[in-house]
Structure formats: structure tokens, C-alpha cells
Design a protein around this motif. Sequence first.
Motif, PDB file in Angstrom:
ATOM      1  N   TYR B  35      -7.807  15.664 -12.830  1.00 14.97           N
ATOM      2  CA  TYR B  35      -7.868  14.257 -12.479  1.00 14.97           C
ATOM      3  C   TYR B  35      -8.562  14.091 -11.129  1.00 14.97           C
ATOM      4  O   TYR B  35      -8.588  14.996 -10.306  1.00 14.97           O
ATOM      5  CB  TYR B  35      -6.459  13.654 -12.365  1.00 14.97           C
ATOM      6  CG  TYR B  35      -5.727  13.473 -13.657  1.00 14.97           C
ATOM      7  CD1 TYR B  35      -5.034  14.535 -14.250  1.00 14.97           C
ATOM      8  CD2 TYR B  35      -5.677  12.232 -14.294  1.00 14.97           C
ATOM      9  CE1 TYR B  35      -4.337  14.366 -15.441  1.00 14.97           C
ATOM     10  CE2 TYR B  35      -4.980  12.044 -15.479  1.00 14.97           C
ATOM     11  CZ  TYR B  35      -4.317  13.116 -16.037  1.00 14.97           C
ATOM     12  OH  TYR B  35      -3.621  12.949 -17.213  1.00 14.97           O
ATOM     13  N   LEU B  92      -6.893  16.706  -8.665  1.00 16.58           N
ATOM     14  CA  LEU B  92      -5.596  17.254  -9.061  1.00 16.58           C
ATOM     15  C   LEU B  92      -5.691  17.890 -10.434  1.00 16.58           C
ATOM     16  O   LEU B  92      -6.342  17.349 -11.336  1.00 16.58           O
ATOM     17  CB  LEU B  92      -4.529  16.157  -9.114  1.00 16.58           C
ATOM     18  CG  LEU B  92      -4.276  15.375  -7.830  1.00 16.58           C
ATOM     19  CD1 LEU B  92      -4.787  13.954  -7.988  1.00 16.58           C
ATOM     20  CD2 LEU B  92      -2.800  15.366  -7.498  1.00 16.58           C
ATOM     21  N   GLN B 101       3.502  15.472 -17.752  1.00 14.30           N
ATOM     22  CA  GLN B 101       2.507  16.371 -17.172  1.00 14.30           C
ATOM     23  C   GLN B 101       2.962  16.702 -15.753  1.00 14.30           C
ATOM     24  O   GLN B 101       3.376  15.816 -15.008  1.00 14.30           O
ATOM     25  CB  GLN B 101       1.126  15.709 -17.154  1.00 14.30           C
ATOM     26  CG  GLN B 101       0.492  15.612 -18.533  1.00 14.30           C
ATOM     27  CD  GLN B 101      -0.904  15.028 -18.502  1.00 14.30           C
ATOM     28  OE1 GLN B 101      -1.573  14.982 -17.464  1.00 14.30           O
ATOM     29  NE2 GLN B 101      -1.377  14.565 -19.658  1.00 14.30           N
ATOM     30  N   TYR B 102       2.892  17.981 -15.428  1.00 14.50           N
ATOM     31  CA  TYR B 102       3.238  18.428 -14.084  1.00 14.50           C
ATOM     32  C   TYR B 102       1.951  18.572 -13.285  1.00 14.50           C
ATOM     33  O   TYR B 102       0.982  19.162 -13.771  1.00 14.50           O
ATOM     34  CB  TYR B 102       3.992  19.754 -14.130  1.00 14.50           C
ATOM     35  CG  TYR B 102       5.311  19.661 -14.845  1.00 14.50           C
ATOM     36  CD1 TYR B 102       5.451  20.076 -16.150  1.00 14.50           C
ATOM     37  CD2 TYR B 102       6.426  19.136 -14.197  1.00 14.50           C
ATOM     38  CE1 TYR B 102       6.658  19.984 -16.816  1.00 14.50           C
ATOM     39  CE2 TYR B 102       7.642  19.032 -14.852  1.00 14.50           C
ATOM     40  CZ  TYR B 102       7.749  19.457 -16.159  1.00 14.50           C
ATOM     41  OH  TYR B 102       8.944  19.344 -16.811  1.00 14.50           O
ATOM     42  N   PHE B 103       1.988  18.064 -12.060  1.00 18.86           N
ATOM     43  CA  PHE B 103       0.788  18.031 -11.244  1.00 18.86           C
ATOM     44  C   PHE B 103       0.830  19.039 -10.112  1.00 18.86           C
ATOM     45  O   PHE B 103       1.896  19.327  -9.550  1.00 18.86           O
ATOM     46  CB  PHE B 103       0.598  16.630 -10.642  1.00 18.86           C
ATOM     47  CG  PHE B 103       0.058  15.633 -11.620  1.00 18.86           C
ATOM     48  CD1 PHE B 103       0.892  14.978 -12.506  1.00 18.86           C
ATOM     49  CD2 PHE B 103      -1.302  15.355 -11.657  1.00 18.86           C
ATOM     50  CE1 PHE B 103       0.394  14.066 -13.425  1.00 18.86           C
ATOM     51  CE2 PHE B 103      -1.814  14.440 -12.567  1.00 18.86           C
ATOM     52  CZ  PHE B 103      -0.969  13.795 -13.451  1.00 18.86           C
ATOM     53  N   GLY B 104      -0.344  19.543  -9.783  1.00 17.72           N
ATOM     54  CA  GLY B 104      -0.486  20.335  -8.581  1.00 17.72           C
ATOM     55  C   GLY B 104      -0.517  19.441  -7.356  1.00 17.72           C
ATOM     56  O   GLY B 104      -0.530  18.213  -7.467  1.00 17.72           O
ATOM     57  N   PRO B 105      -0.562  20.046  -6.170  1.00 20.54           N
ATOM     58  CA  PRO B 105      -0.517  19.262  -4.925  1.00 20.54           C
ATOM     59  C   PRO B 105      -1.828  18.563  -4.609  1.00 20.54           C
ATOM     60  O   PRO B 105      -1.864  17.699  -3.731  1.00 20.54           O
ATOM     61  CB  PRO B 105      -0.193  20.315  -3.866  1.00 20.54           C
ATOM     62  CG  PRO B 105      -0.722  21.588  -4.439  1.00 20.54           C
ATOM     63  CD  PRO B 105      -0.528  21.496  -5.924  1.00 20.54           C
TER      64      PRO B 105
END
Lengths: 114, 112
Positions: B35, B92, B101-105
Amino acid sequence: DQQVKQNSPSLSVQEGRISILNCDYTNSMFDYFLWYKKYPAEGPTFLISISSIKDKNEDGRFTVFLNKSAKHLSLHIVPSQPGDSAVYFCAASDGMDSSYKLIFGSGTRLLVRP
Amino acid sequence: SAVISQKPSRDICQRGTSLTIQCQVDSQVTMMFWYRQQPGQSLTLIATANQGSEATYESGFVIDKFPISRPNLTFSTLTVSNMSPEDSSIYLCSVDGGDTQYFGPGTRLTVL
């Protein structure tokens, strides 16, 4: 063309009171909705989700309401705490889970005042 | 849940150069997503990356500008090519977790 809209860019609430964040969508094919919280310099954190077959889902202090006829969902936080201060995004997909593309709203910045 | 890391966390780049962003997950996942969040904007999906197949790009995003690799089930890279100031964004990655959905930092990119 924004398919998911959060019309309030910001919201300020007193600690202990209820926070209500709103989200509208235009695509009637959306079947699954999520709320995320985002702190600065971090990625979005999942809060709660709801599928189109339900009108309410509750998890602790967080409740999401879905009104399909109005194409509207809201997130209620009760009671609000200062640690809830963050940007909240609603998101939608046209699949029944999150393996599908997510369409995000523009976010609402919540400030919970002590 | 999945734990996701991204490298670099931030970078400042000159226009015309390219930057490769890495995304590492602590478990095997089928689907990974990239994203972009432009300043003051929402998150917009660039592409979906499944292991062993070509990435699927969203309207407005092309492979020549944003090439993606997905060599295995725990890793992906996104390259931002021939950068311009308009590419200044947070990038991201996320992974499918079933109910979310799990997101990175995120990687904060500034192009001068």
C-alpha cells in the motif's frame, strides 16, 4: 471517486465519554468491513471487523454497527481513554474476508482529552 | 497474528534514483499486499503479491514503476523506480490474516 468516506477529519472527546466514528460507502458489493487504528510512525492496527450478514459486532470497549440500507457503519468506543487518541481508518472489501483488496477511508483523528 | 518488519524505516532519496523496500513476515503467508499512503491521504493498494506468480497491480500502478518480488512465503520487496517528489509517501506491506490484514510499520520515503 471515493468508495469509502470518512467525512469527519477529526473528533475530540472527553475521557470516559463515548467516541463515535462514522464511515459511509458507496459500493453495494462490499461485504466485509474493518476498523484500524494508526499511531504516528506505526502501521495500522486492526481493531474490529464486521461482515455484511451482521449489523453489530462487539469486542470489549469497541462496537461496530453496520446499516446496509444506508451504506453506513460506525465505531463506538466506550469509555474513551487517552490512549485511544490516534487516527482511525475504516476499510471495506468485496470479499467475505481480508484476503481481498481493502478500500480505505481517509481517516478520522480522534483526540481523547483527560 | 503476524509480526511484520520493513526495511528501511525511512529514507531520503534524490529524484531519478530507485529504492527497494523489504518486507519480512514471521510466518508463512499466501498473500502479501503493498500500500501507499501519500501525505494527508488514505491508504491505497498498489499491488497484491502471491508467491510464485506475478504481482497483480491496481489501476494507476504499473510494474515498470513499482516492480515487486515475492521469492518465498515470508518475504517480499517493492522497488520504487525513477523516483520523483510525487513518490514521497509511506509505503506499507500487509499480509492476509483471515479476519484482517496485518500491517508492517511502514517505510517513510522522501524524494528531493
